[in-house]
Design a protein around this motif. Structure first.
Motif, PDB file in Angstrom:
ATOM      1  N   GLN A 210     -16.068  30.946  16.689  1.00  0.00           N
ATOM      2  CA  GLN A 210     -16.736  32.053  14.948  1.00  0.00           C
ATOM      3  C   GLN A 210     -15.633  32.715  14.249  1.00  0.00           C
ATOM      4  OE1 GLN A 210     -19.054  32.409  17.363  1.00  0.00           O
ATOM      5  NE2 GLN A 210     -20.928  31.653  17.003  1.00  0.00           N
TER       6      GLN A 210
ATOM      7  N   LYS B 255     -16.497  21.622   6.806  1.00  0.00           N
ATOM      8  CA  LYS B 255     -17.566  22.842   7.623  1.00  0.00           C
ATOM      9  C   LYS B 255     -18.066  23.948   7.621  1.00  0.00           C
ATOM     10  CE  LYS B 255     -15.245  22.840  11.656  1.00  0.00           C
ATOM     11  NZ  LYS B 255     -14.446  23.172  13.002  1.00  0.00           N
ATOM     12  N   SER B 256     -17.048  24.282   5.842  1.00  0.00           N
ATOM     13  CA  SER B 256     -17.236  25.375   5.101  1.00  0.00           C
ATOM     14  C   SER B 256     -16.480  26.753   6.203  1.00  0.00           C
ATOM     15  CB  SER B 256     -18.254  25.833   4.359  1.00  0.00           C
ATOM     16  OG  SER B 256     -19.468  24.660   4.382  1.00  0.00           O
ATOM     17  N   THR B 257     -15.120  26.051   6.272  1.00  0.00           N
ATOM     18  CA  THR B 257     -14.089  27.295   7.331  1.00  0.00           C
ATOM     19  C   THR B 257     -13.275  28.144   6.196  1.00  0.00           C
ATOM     20  OG1 THR B 257     -12.932  25.563   7.661  1.00  0.00           O
ATOM     21  CG2 THR B 257     -14.967  25.947   9.443  1.00  0.00           C
ATOM     22  N   LYS B 258     -13.344  29.048   6.600  1.00  0.00           N
ATOM     23  CA  LYS B 258     -12.125  29.758   5.954  1.00  0.00           C
ATOM     24  C   LYS B 258     -10.839  30.356   6.691  1.00  0.00           C
ATOM     25  CE  LYS B 258     -15.480  33.090   5.914  1.00  0.00           C
ATOM     26  NZ  LYS B 258     -16.982  31.994   6.167  1.00  0.00           N
TER      27      LYS B 258
ATOM     28  N   GLN C 202     -11.988  20.864   6.353  1.00  0.00           N
ATOM     29  CA  GLN C 202     -12.147  22.196   5.805  1.00  0.00           C
ATOM     30  C   GLN C 202     -13.553  23.047   5.143  1.00  0.00           C
ATOM     31  OE1 GLN C 202      -9.057  24.509   4.586  1.00  0.00           O
ATOM     32  NE2 GLN C 202      -9.981  26.578   4.304  1.00  0.00           N
TER      33      GLN C 202
ATOM     34  N   ARG D 225     -15.344  27.391  14.223  1.00  0.00           N
ATOM     35  CA  ARG D 225     -16.859  26.325  14.033  1.00  0.00           C
ATOM     36  C   ARG D 225     -16.986  26.625  12.855  1.00  0.00           C
ATOM     37  NH1 ARG D 225     -21.801  28.066  17.625  1.00  0.00           N
ATOM     38  NH2 ARG D 225     -20.263  28.540  19.034  1.00  0.00           N
ATOM     39  N   ALA D 226     -17.987  25.480  12.603  1.00  0.00           N
ATOM     40  CA  ALA D 226     -18.715  25.406  10.531  1.00  0.00           C
ATOM     41  C   ALA D 226     -18.516  27.364  10.397  1.00  0.00           C
ATOM     42  CB  ALA D 226     -19.797  24.649  10.746  1.00  0.00           C
ATOM     43  N   ASN D 227     -18.807  27.683   8.827  1.00  0.00           N
ATOM     44  CA  ASN D 227     -18.563  28.956   7.999  1.00  0.00           C
ATOM     45  C   ASN D 227     -17.926  29.810   9.253  1.00  0.00           C
ATOM     46  OD1 ASN D 227     -20.749  27.905   6.124  1.00  0.00           O
ATOM     47  ND2 ASN D 227     -21.751  26.846   8.216  1.00  0.00           N
ATOM     48  N   GLY D 228     -16.979  29.563  10.067  1.00  0.00           N
ATOM     49  CA  GLY D 228     -16.188  30.460  10.661  1.00  0.00           C
ATOM     50  C   GLY D 228     -14.985  30.846  10.390  1.00  0.00           C
ATOM     51  N   THR D 229     -14.419  31.853  10.780  1.00  0.00           N
ATOM     52  CA  THR D 229     -12.651  32.319   9.660  1.00  0.00           C
ATOM     53  C   THR D 229     -11.430  31.976  10.494  1.00  0.00           C
ATOM     54  OG1 THR D 229     -14.093  33.660   8.695  1.00  0.00           O
ATOM     55  CG2 THR D 229     -11.798  34.027   8.314  1.00  0.00           C
TER      56      THR D 229
END
Length: 351
Positions: free
Chosen positions: A244, A290-293, A287, A264-268
């Protein structure tokens, strides 16, 4: 200024040109300005940033000549006329952020390290590779009496930096955090702070000695990049779908790029290490889907400093240190350049 007898000269490591000779020599003891403390440095941690300052390979010019160092722990022996809240004999820490304007938007929001007028110890301000140095009284760290100054010195930069990075990842207890470069000076502290914050820790580094250290520090899963055939797949499998949060203290551009793939998806993904000229490469399609930051995390503010030191005081973090003499700093830099440092070097200014 002080009731303590202060010498006129002191030992220090000075360089006059970037990449030039690191001279162990006598220099004058500085006079504190009205807003400054004069700290008798007992120990100073040696950070990768000190190596960059000497080499001059960052796009931020250093003052020359320069006394490096920004993990100094010592005793207050003098202070300027405007200093409040300190007294002679207090223990003080000299941090990377030596001072800021305290009136710009960044300072008002507690982001003092982003101040455009920030003064940086061991970079734009002579730092802690000397026996006496000055520090802005507002930014200097208050160290509890009785603290082992050699042990606490790496917390003043490495510790605060990784603690702030972990906060920037916005994780919850029980989630996975991957530390890339897990057993160096920064990484070894990141593992411990992460454990203290309730996270599951996966470490990426190379070598049996580093795996042994990672295990001693309480890490759960170790991935040896020297042995792994596919680091991304190894991390995804070990964490059940990716970490995460990722703390990148490694100075490898390839390692940074791979971290954008195993998060992981939505992870940073948090960028901390500063390899000169490196780029962070991320596949845009992946990116977005997966909506990652990807976030950058610099050094912490005064609140982060207080909190990080509290972790140390409660025995939750302890830097694996090797103590050497200040005069040995050139040899330490050579080992750092070769990647041979396990944990953190701390120099004793009396030697």
């Amino acid at each position: 200024m002080s009731s303590t007898e202060i010498p006129k000269t002191q030992k220090a490591i000075v360089f006059y040109t970037n990449g030039g000779k690191l001279e162990y020599k006598d220099i004058a003891v500085p006079e504190p300005k009205p807003n400054e403390l004069l700290v008798n440095i007992k120990y100073s941690g040696v950070c990768h940033t000190d190596l960059h300052a000497w080499k001059g390979d960052w796009p931020l010019p250093v003052k020359l000549p320069l006394v490096g160092g920004h993990e100094g722990a010592g005793v207050v022996v003098g202070m300027g006329s405007n200093v409040k809240g300190w007294k002679i004999g207090d223990l003080a820490g000299v941090k990377w952020l030596n001072g800021s304007c305290m009136s710009c938007e960044s300072c008002e929001l507690g982001n003092e390290s982003n101040c455009p007028e920030a003064d940086l110890s061991g970079y734009t301000h002579d730092g802690s590779f000397q026996q006496y140095c000055t520090a802005d009284a507002v930014q200097a760290a208050k160290i509890p009496k009785g603290t082992d100054l050699a042990e606490v010195s790496p917390i003043l930069c490495a510790g605060i930096t990784v603690y702030k990075a972990l906060k920037s990842a916005n994780l919850k207890a029980g989630q996975w955090v991957a530390v890339s470069g897990a057993c160096g000076g920064l990484g070894s502290l990141a593992v411990q702070f992460a454990r203290g914050m309730g996270y599951r820790v996966l470490g990426i580094d190379g070598g049996a000695d580093k795996e042994e250290l990672f295990t001693k520090l309480g890490g759960e899963v170790f991935v040896d990049f020297r042995k792994s055939k596919n680091i991304v797949e190894d991390v995804l499998q070990a964490t059940g779908g990716g970490a995460q949060g990722v703390i990148n203290v490694s100075v490898s551009e390839a390692a940074i790029e791979s971290s954008t793939q195993y998060v992981r998806a939505n992870g940073t993904v948090v960028l901390v290490g500063l390899p000169g000229g490196a780029k962070c490469k991320s596949d845009v399609f992946t990116q977005v889907v997966k909506s990652t930051k990807i976030v950058g995390s610099y050094v912490g503010n005064r609140a982060d400093t207080r909190e990080a030191l509290d972790f140390f005081a409660r025995g939750l973090v302890k830097s694996p240190i090797k103590v050497a003499g200040l005069s040995e700093l050139p040899e330490i830099f050579e080992k750092m350049e070769k990647g041979e440092v396990l944990g953190r070097y701390v120099v004793d200014t009396a030697k």
